[in-house]
Design a protein around this motif. Structure first.
Motif, PDB file in Angstrom:
ATOM      1  N   SER A  19      44.363  32.500  35.271  1.00 32.24           N
ATOM      2  CA  SER A  19      45.232  33.612  35.615  1.00 32.24           C
ATOM      3  C   SER A  19      46.527  33.088  36.235  1.00 32.24           C
ATOM      4  O   SER A  19      46.537  32.062  36.924  1.00 32.24           O
ATOM      5  CB  SER A  19      44.534  34.570  36.580  1.00 32.24           C
ATOM      6  OG  SER A  19      44.001  33.886  37.701  1.00 32.24           O
ATOM      7  N   ALA A  20      47.624  33.796  35.974  1.00 33.86           N
ATOM      8  CA  ALA A  20      48.931  33.368  36.465  1.00 33.86           C
ATOM      9  C   ALA A  20      48.933  33.213  37.978  1.00 33.86           C
ATOM     10  O   ALA A  20      49.604  32.337  38.522  1.00 33.86           O
ATOM     11  CB  ALA A  20      50.006  34.377  36.040  1.00 33.86           C
ATOM     12  N   LEU A  21      48.180  34.039  38.652  1.00 36.54           N
ATOM     13  CA  LEU A  21      48.012  33.926  40.096  1.00 36.54           C
ATOM     14  C   LEU A  21      46.617  33.403  40.372  1.00 36.54           C
ATOM     15  O   LEU A  21      45.635  33.894  39.806  1.00 36.54           O
ATOM     16  CB  LEU A  21      48.209  35.292  40.754  1.00 36.54           C
ATOM     17  CG  LEU A  21      48.532  35.302  42.255  1.00 36.54           C
ATOM     18  CD1 LEU A  21      49.902  34.694  42.492  1.00 36.54           C
ATOM     19  CD2 LEU A  21      48.488  36.723  42.794  1.00 36.54           C
ATOM     20  N   GLY A  22      46.524  32.375  41.205  1.00 32.29           N
ATOM     21  CA  GLY A  22      45.239  31.822  41.574  1.00 32.29           C
ATOM     22  C   GLY A  22      44.888  32.200  42.997  1.00 32.29           C
ATOM     23  O   GLY A  22      45.780  32.363  43.842  1.00 32.29           O
ATOM     24  N   LEU A  23      43.619  32.358  43.284  1.00 35.79           N
ATOM     25  CA  LEU A  23      43.163  32.709  44.628  1.00 35.79           C
ATOM     26  C   LEU A  23      42.741  31.451  45.366  1.00 35.79           C
ATOM     27  O   LEU A  23      41.741  30.820  45.021  1.00 35.79           O
ATOM     28  CB  LEU A  23      42.005  33.697  44.557  1.00 35.79           C
ATOM     29  CG  LEU A  23      41.401  34.132  45.900  1.00 35.79           C
ATOM     30  CD1 LEU A  23      42.446  34.779  46.791  1.00 35.79           C
ATOM     31  CD2 LEU A  23      40.223  35.083  45.677  1.00 35.79           C
ATOM     32  N   GLY A  24      43.503  31.074  46.382  1.00 38.18           N
ATOM     33  CA  GLY A  24      43.173  29.925  47.210  1.00 38.18           C
ATOM     34  C   GLY A  24      42.229  30.317  48.333  1.00 38.18           C
ATOM     35  O   GLY A  24      42.320  31.422  48.874  1.00 38.18           O
ATOM     36  N   THR A  25      41.323  29.406  48.688  1.00 38.57           N
ATOM     37  CA  THR A  25      40.272  29.735  49.661  1.00 38.57           C
ATOM     38  C   THR A  25      40.263  28.787  50.864  1.00 38.57           C
ATOM     39  O   THR A  25      39.229  28.629  51.505  1.00 38.57           O
ATOM     40  CB  THR A  25      38.887  29.704  48.978  1.00 38.57           C
ATOM     41  OG1 THR A  25      38.605  28.359  48.555  1.00 38.57           O
ATOM     42  CG2 THR A  25      38.850  30.622  47.773  1.00 38.57           C
ATOM     43  N   MET A  26      41.397  28.173  51.169  1.00 33.01           N
ATOM     44  CA  MET A  26      41.423  27.200  52.256  1.00 33.01           C
ATOM     45  C   MET A  26      41.033  27.813  53.599  1.00 33.01           C
ATOM     46  O   MET A  26      40.458  27.150  54.458  1.00 33.01           O
ATOM     47  CB  MET A  26      42.812  26.568  52.359  1.00 33.01           C
ATOM     48  CG  MET A  26      42.890  25.426  53.377  1.00 33.01           C
ATOM     49  SD  MET A  26      44.485  24.582  53.386  1.00 33.01           S
ATOM     50  CE  MET A  26      45.551  25.858  54.053  1.00 33.01           C
ATOM     51  N   THR A  27      41.318  29.100  53.796  1.00 26.58           N
ATOM     52  CA  THR A  27      41.018  29.734  55.081  1.00 26.58           C
ATOM     53  C   THR A  27      39.586  30.247  55.177  1.00 26.58           C
ATOM     54  O   THR A  27      39.125  30.595  56.261  1.00 26.58           O
ATOM     55  CB  THR A  27      41.968  30.919  55.336  1.00 26.58           C
ATOM     56  OG1 THR A  27      41.724  31.938  54.343  1.00 26.58           O
ATOM     57  CG2 THR A  27      43.422  30.495  55.278  1.00 26.58           C
ATOM     58  N   TRP A  28      38.881  30.306  54.037  1.00 30.02           N
ATOM     59  CA  TRP A  28      37.535  30.862  54.038  1.00 30.02           C
ATOM     60  C   TRP A  28      36.592  29.998  54.874  1.00 30.02           C
ATOM     61  O   TRP A  28      36.546  28.775  54.736  1.00 30.02           O
ATOM     62  CB  TRP A  28      36.997  30.955  52.612  1.00 30.02           C
ATOM     63  CG  TRP A  28      37.672  32.022  51.786  1.00 30.02           C
ATOM     64  CD1 TRP A  28      38.846  32.651  52.043  1.00 30.02           C
ATOM     65  CD2 TRP A  28      37.197  32.562  50.556  1.00 30.02           C
ATOM     66  NE1 TRP A  28      39.141  33.543  51.052  1.00 30.02           N
ATOM     67  CE2 TRP A  28      38.149  33.513  50.114  1.00 30.02           C
ATOM     68  CE3 TRP A  28      36.066  32.318  49.764  1.00 30.02           C
ATOM     69  CZ2 TRP A  28      37.999  34.238  48.935  1.00 30.02           C
ATOM     70  CZ3 TRP A  28      35.919  33.033  48.577  1.00 30.02           C
ATOM     71  CH2 TRP A  28      36.869  33.989  48.179  1.00 30.02           C
ATOM     72  N   GLY A  29      35.856  30.666  55.751  1.00 31.59           N
ATOM     73  CA  GLY A  29      34.914  29.954  56.609  1.00 31.59           C
ATOM     74  C   GLY A  29      35.529  29.479  57.901  1.00 31.59           C
ATOM     75  O   GLY A  29      34.815  28.980  58.778  1.00 31.59           O
ATOM     76  N   ARG A  30      36.831  29.636  58.046  1.00 31.11           N
ATOM     77  CA  ARG A  30      37.491  29.244  59.288  1.00 31.11           C
ATOM     78  C   ARG A  30      38.286  30.429  59.848  1.00 31.11           C
ATOM     79  O   ARG A  30      37.963  30.936  60.919  1.00 31.11           O
ATOM     80  CB  ARG A  30      38.416  28.048  59.060  1.00 31.11           C
ATOM     81  CG  ARG A  30      39.062  27.513  60.338  1.00 31.11           C
ATOM     82  CD  ARG A  30      39.789  26.207  60.099  1.00 31.11           C
ATOM     83  NE  ARG A  30      40.808  26.328  59.056  1.00 31.11           N
ATOM     84  CZ  ARG A  30      41.466  25.291  58.538  1.00 31.11           C
ATOM     85  NH1 ARG A  30      41.173  24.062  58.942  1.00 31.11           N
ATOM     86  NH2 ARG A  30      42.382  25.475  57.613  1.00 31.11           N
ATOM     87  N   ASP A  31      39.299  30.884  59.131  1.00 34.32           N
ATOM     88  CA  ASP A  31      40.084  32.037  59.559  1.00 34.32           C
ATOM     89  C   ASP A  31      39.695  33.308  58.818  1.00 34.32           C
ATOM     90  O   ASP A  31      40.108  34.407  59.193  1.00 34.32           O
ATOM     91  CB  ASP A  31      41.577  31.774  59.338  1.00 34.32           C
ATOM     92  CG  ASP A  31      42.069  30.559  60.110  1.00 34.32           C
ATOM     93  OD1 ASP A  31      41.674  30.409  61.272  1.00 34.32           O
ATOM     94  OD2 ASP A  31      42.841  29.758  59.543  1.00 34.32           O
ATOM     95  N   THR A  32      38.944  33.173  57.732  1.00 34.39           N
ATOM     96  CA  THR A  32      38.526  34.311  56.920  1.00 34.39           C
ATOM     97  C   THR A  32      37.008  34.320  56.826  1.00 34.39           C
ATOM     98  O   THR A  32      36.415  33.346  56.351  1.00 34.39           O
ATOM     99  CB  THR A  32      39.123  34.216  55.497  1.00 34.39           C
ATOM    100  OG1 THR A  32      40.545  34.126  55.582  1.00 34.39           O
ATOM    101  CG2 THR A  32      38.733  35.428  54.656  1.00 34.39           C
TER     102      THR A  32
END
Length: 323
Positions: A14-27
């Motif tokens: 997809s043209a936009l990708g979902l990044g998950t760097m914050t998952w498990g820490r800030d999310t």
């Protein structure tokens, strides 16, 4: 949402990708689940994570959502390895043993038997490229990864790895992931040309300039922002300079003229680059992600795009460094 071909492979992202760097820490897991629902509802398919994000917490949360919030075969899952935690901190290690151990651990956390794309997260000056490539080839031939690539590597390194992979014949370098935004256009100096010549797809992270292009840092430092957090302030600080301020001001002026949010203008600029396969955005909250998704229907007028090109032109900085 538009699906774009990744280099010359048969994989589409997809043209936009979902990044998950914050998952498990800030999310937390609940907000991550809502982000994933909203992303899929908008037509998004490309999910970007890494074993180093939250020391594996990001992958664990994503693994818990695959099959419950979305079907595994509906999404393209990319993860990264090559950073290893030691008692003295994180170290770069793209040796064969480290990479194979990394992907096995990632697969366990993700609860899947393969990832669609595995990327080596950073260049390792202590490991021969051929050894790193042998690990990538083994991932493909054993089914652990459908495609492989690099992240945050230089053009020469990308070319070397691509050539070495082709020698074996079982796999090719599919992607290169690098930072790219109006605040950081360094990849245009050589990486764009390299990826196009090699047939490698270009994935970009931090399309919003580490959050600075939202305009929230123009007048103050929000207490709940990355710039004010103890673990992310150093990540944001490089763009809070005079050059960054001039670019942000230009983005905000364009946004006001178009009746849109600054982040929509900044993200639309990246999405409009023909060489970008997917622009990855990482949001801390579902609300922040929805704001980014709002940019999908915006096409910048030519005059606006040209003005932003000019104010953020990386070639002038490159020339000045040799003056």
């Amino acid at each position: 949402m538009e699906l774009r071909r990744l280099g010359r492979t048969g994989l589409h992202v997809s043209a936009l990708g979902l990044g998950t760097m914050t998952w498990g820490r800030d999310t937390d897991a609940q907000d991550a689940a809502q982000q994933l629902r909203d992303f899929r509802l908008a037509g998004g398919t490309f999910l970007d994570t890494a074993g180093s994000y939250g020391d594996g917490a990001s992958e664990e949360i994503l693994g818990g959502l695959l099959g419950s919030v979305v079907d595994r075969d509906e999404v393209v899952v990319a993860t990264k390895g090559g950073l290893r935690r030691t008692p003295s901190g994180m170290v770069v290690d793209s040796s064969r043993g480290a990479l194979l151990a990394s992907i096995d651990a990632s697969l366990e956390r993700l609860g899947t038997d393969h990832v669609d794309l595995f990327l080596v997260q950073a260049p390792d000056p202590h490991t021969p490229v051929e050894e790193t490539v042998s690990a990538l080839r083994h991932m493909v031939t054993t089914g652990r990864a459908r495609y492989v690539g690099l992240a945050n590597h230089a053009g020469w390194h990308t070319g070397y790895a691509a050539a070495a992979l082709r020698v074996g014949g079982e796999a090719e370098l599919a992607a290169l992931e690098v930072e790219h935004s109006l605040l950081n256009r360094d990849c245009e100096l050589d990486l764009v040309a390299a990826t196009q010549a090699l047939g490698v797809g270009l994935l970009t992270w931090s399309a919003l300039g580490r959050g600075v292009l939202t305009g929230k840092y123009r007048r103050t430092l929000p207490a709940d922002s990355r710039g004010a957090s103890s673990h992310m302030s150093g990540f944001v600080e490089p763009y809070l300079d005079a050059r960054g301020s001039a670019i942000v001001d230009a983005v905000c002026t364009a946004a006001a003229g178009l009746g849109r949010a600054p982040l929509e203008v900044a993200l639309s600029w990246v999405l409009g680059r023909s060489y970008v396969s997917s622009a990855i955005v990482g949001a801390r909250t579902p609300g922040q992600l929805r704001e980014s998704l709002g940019a999908l229907d915006l096409t910048l007028p030519g005059a606006v795009s040209s003005a932003l090109d000019e104010v953020s032109d990386p070639s002038s900085d490159f020339a000045d460094s040799y003056a």
